[in-house]
Motif scaffolding. Sequence first.
Motif, PDB file in Angstrom:
ATOM      1  N   SER A   1       1.042   5.316   3.614  1.00 30.17           N
ATOM      2  CA  SER A   1       1.950   4.423   4.311  1.00 30.17           C
ATOM      3  C   SER A   1       3.026   5.262   4.985  1.00 30.17           C
ATOM      4  N   ASN A   2       3.607   4.735   6.027  1.00 28.81           N
ATOM      5  CA  ASN A   2       4.637   5.485   6.741  1.00 28.81           C
ATOM      6  C   ASN A   2       5.842   5.778   5.858  1.00 28.81           C
ATOM      7  N   SER A   3       6.111   4.900   4.906  1.00 26.31           N
ATOM      8  CA  SER A   3       7.299   5.060   4.069  1.00 26.31           C
ATOM      9  C   SER A   3       7.200   6.227   3.099  1.00 26.31           C
ATOM     10  N   VAL A   4       5.997   6.698   2.813  1.00 22.33           N
ATOM     11  CA  VAL A   4       5.843   7.795   1.847  1.00 22.33           C
ATOM     12  C   VAL A   4       5.226   9.040   2.466  1.00 22.33           C
ATOM     13  N   LYS A   5       4.767   8.945   3.694  1.00 15.28           N
ATOM     14  CA  LYS A   5       4.112  10.085   4.338  1.00 15.28           C
ATOM     15  C   LYS A   5       5.047  11.287   4.373  1.00 15.28           C
ATOM     16  N   GLY A   6       4.523  12.425   3.940  1.00 15.93           N
ATOM     17  CA  GLY A   6       5.324  13.642   3.892  1.00 15.93           C
ATOM     18  C   GLY A   6       6.039  13.850   2.570  1.00 15.93           C
ATOM     19  N   ARG A   7       6.129  12.810   1.749  1.00 14.44           N
ATOM     20  CA  ARG A   7       6.789  12.926   0.446  1.00 14.44           C
ATOM     21  C   ARG A   7       5.800  12.783  -0.709  1.00 14.44           C
ATOM     22  N   PHE A   8       4.799  11.942  -0.540  1.00 15.61           N
ATOM     23  CA  PHE A   8       3.818  11.683  -1.595  1.00 15.61           C
ATOM     24  C   PHE A   8       2.486  12.337  -1.234  1.00 15.61           C
ATOM     25  N   THR A   9       1.754  12.763  -2.266  1.00 12.21           N
ATOM     26  CA  THR A   9       0.430  13.344  -2.064  1.00 12.21           C
ATOM     27  C   THR A   9      -0.530  12.758  -3.081  1.00 12.21           C
ATOM     28  N   ILE A  10      -1.619  12.200  -2.591  1.00  8.52           N
ATOM     29  CA  ILE A  10      -2.654  11.680  -3.477  1.00  8.52           C
ATOM     30  C   ILE A  10      -3.712  12.747  -3.682  1.00  8.52           C
ATOM     31  N   GLY A  11      -4.204  12.845  -4.919  1.00  9.60           N
ATOM     32  CA  GLY A  11      -5.203  13.866  -5.215  1.00  9.60           C
ATOM     33  C   GLY A  11      -6.192  13.375  -6.248  1.00  9.60           C
TER      34      GLY A  11
ATOM     35  N   ARG B   1     -13.463   0.419   3.913  1.00 12.39           N
ATOM     36  CA  ARG B   1     -12.780  -0.406   4.908  1.00 12.39           C
ATOM     37  C   ARG B   1     -11.514  -0.996   4.306  1.00 12.39           C
ATOM     38  N   HIS B   2     -10.539  -1.241   5.171  1.00 15.02           N
ATOM     39  CA  HIS B   2      -9.316  -1.938   4.772  1.00 15.02           C
ATOM     40  C   HIS B   2      -8.670  -1.311   3.542  1.00 15.02           C
ATOM     41  N   LEU B   3      -8.514  -0.012   3.552  1.00  9.63           N
ATOM     42  CA  LEU B   3      -7.984   0.700   2.392  1.00  9.63           C
ATOM     43  C   LEU B   3      -6.535   0.358   2.113  1.00  9.63           C
ATOM     44  N   ASP B   4      -5.814  -0.167   3.085  1.00 12.68           N
ATOM     45  CA  ASP B   4      -4.418  -0.499   2.870  1.00 12.68           C
ATOM     46  C   ASP B   4      -4.206  -1.958   2.496  1.00 12.68           C
ATOM     47  N   SER B   5      -5.276  -2.657   2.196  1.00 15.01           N
ATOM     48  CA  SER B   5      -5.203  -4.075   1.849  1.00 15.01           C
ATOM     49  C   SER B   5      -5.484  -4.265   0.373  1.00 15.01           C
ATOM     50  N   PHE B   6      -4.498  -4.745  -0.392  1.00 17.18           N
ATOM     51  CA  PHE B   6      -4.692  -4.843  -1.837  1.00 17.18           C
ATOM     52  C   PHE B   6      -5.749  -5.869  -2.195  1.00 17.18           C
ATOM     53  N   GLY B   7      -5.968  -6.854  -1.341  1.00 22.43           N
ATOM     54  CA  GLY B   7      -6.968  -7.867  -1.618  1.00 22.43           C
ATOM     55  C   GLY B   7      -8.393  -7.363  -1.570  1.00 22.43           C
ATOM     56  N   GLU B   8      -8.596  -6.153  -1.037  1.00 27.80           N
ATOM     57  CA  GLU B   8      -9.935  -5.598  -0.883  1.00 27.80           C
ATOM     58  C   GLU B   8     -10.388  -4.772  -2.076  1.00 27.80           C
ATOM     59  N   TYR B   9      -9.492  -4.516  -3.022  1.00 23.30           N
ATOM     60  CA  TYR B   9      -9.833  -3.624  -4.128  1.00 23.30           C
ATOM     61  C   TYR B   9     -10.476  -4.398  -5.278  1.00 23.30           C
ATOM     62  N   ASP B  10     -11.420  -3.731  -5.931  1.00 22.76           N
ATOM     63  CA  ASP B  10     -12.225  -4.368  -6.965  1.00 22.76           C
ATOM     64  C   ASP B  10     -11.652  -4.197  -8.369  1.00 22.76           C
ATOM     65  N   TYR B  11     -11.012  -3.079  -8.616  1.00 18.61           N
ATOM     66  CA  TYR B  11     -10.531  -2.755  -9.962  1.00 18.61           C
ATOM     67  C   TYR B  11      -9.071  -2.310  -9.890  1.00 18.61           C
TER      68      TYR B  11
ATOM     69  N   PHE C   1       0.827  -1.197   0.000  1.00 21.52           N
ATOM     70  CA  PHE C   1       0.000   0.000   0.000  1.00 21.52           C
ATOM     71  C   PHE C   1       0.864   1.252   0.000  1.00 21.52           C
ATOM     72  N   VAL C   2       0.424   2.261  -0.757  1.00 21.25           N
ATOM     73  CA  VAL C   2       1.108   3.541  -0.800  1.00 21.25           C
ATOM     74  C   VAL C   2       0.209   4.644  -0.251  1.00 21.25           C
ATOM     75  N   ALA C   3      -0.964   4.810  -0.833  1.00 20.16           N
ATOM     76  CA  ALA C   3      -1.845   5.903  -0.427  1.00 20.16           C
ATOM     77  C   ALA C   3      -3.271   5.600  -0.867  1.00 20.16           C
ATOM     78  N   ALA C   4      -4.229   6.215  -0.179  1.00 24.34           N
ATOM     79  CA  ALA C   4      -5.633   6.076  -0.548  1.00 24.34           C
ATOM     80  C   ALA C   4      -6.352   7.396  -0.337  1.00 24.34           C
ATOM     81  N   LEU C   5      -7.417   7.588  -1.106  1.00 19.89           N
ATOM     82  CA  LEU C   5      -8.230   8.802  -1.011  1.00 19.89           C
ATOM     83  C   LEU C   5      -9.689   8.385  -1.118  1.00 19.89           C
ATOM     84  N   TRP C   6     -10.527   8.973  -0.262  1.00 23.60           N
ATOM     85  CA  TRP C   6     -11.941   8.647  -0.303  1.00 23.60           C
ATOM     86  C   TRP C   6     -12.779   9.787   0.249  1.00 23.60           C
ATOM     87  N   GLY C   7     -14.077   9.733  -0.049  1.00 23.62           N
ATOM     88  CA  GLY C   7     -15.026  10.702   0.484  1.00 23.62           C
ATOM     89  C   GLY C   7     -14.623  12.136   0.187  1.00 23.62           C
ATOM     90  N   ASP C   8     -14.705  12.958   1.223  1.00 23.59           N
ATOM     91  CA  ASP C   8     -14.408  14.374   1.103  1.00 23.59           C
ATOM     92  C   ASP C   8     -12.908  14.606   1.229  1.00 23.59           C
TER      93      ASP C   8
END
Length: 123
Positions: free
Chosen positions: A60-70, A102-112, A47-54
């Motif tokens: 992930s801790n390894s990219v926090k502060g360096r990566f931005t999802i938009g 739910r479980h946004l950091d789990s790759f097995g939970e994603y549909d597409y 997992f790297v990053a996720a964005l949802w809702g508003d």
Amino acid sequence: QVRLVESGGGLVQAGASLRLSCAASGRTTSAFAMGWFRQASGKEREFVAALWGDYRTLYSNSVKGRFTIGRDNAKNTVTLQMNSLEPEDTAVYYCAAKSTVRHLDSFGEYDYWGQGTQVTVSS
């Protein structure tokens, strides 16, 4: 059905920046929780990053502060701005979408999933 296509990968030196894009077709990205994952050679997808809702985000801790999802709603695109890249960031980066938050950091939970885009950071 949602089709995801990533772009923006490439070869850069350590310390540089890259901006990945994930173009969605079929449905609007705002209807999903969107995630970025990466998989380095010989390693599991992580997992790297996720964005949802508003515009709520998770990193992930390894990219926090360096990566931005938009998200660009007009273009139905999700982006990943990557700054201060390190050789350890080298991987194939995947965009993914899921219908629940739910479980946004789990790759097995994603549909597409997209097909991935290669990011290589040289030292």
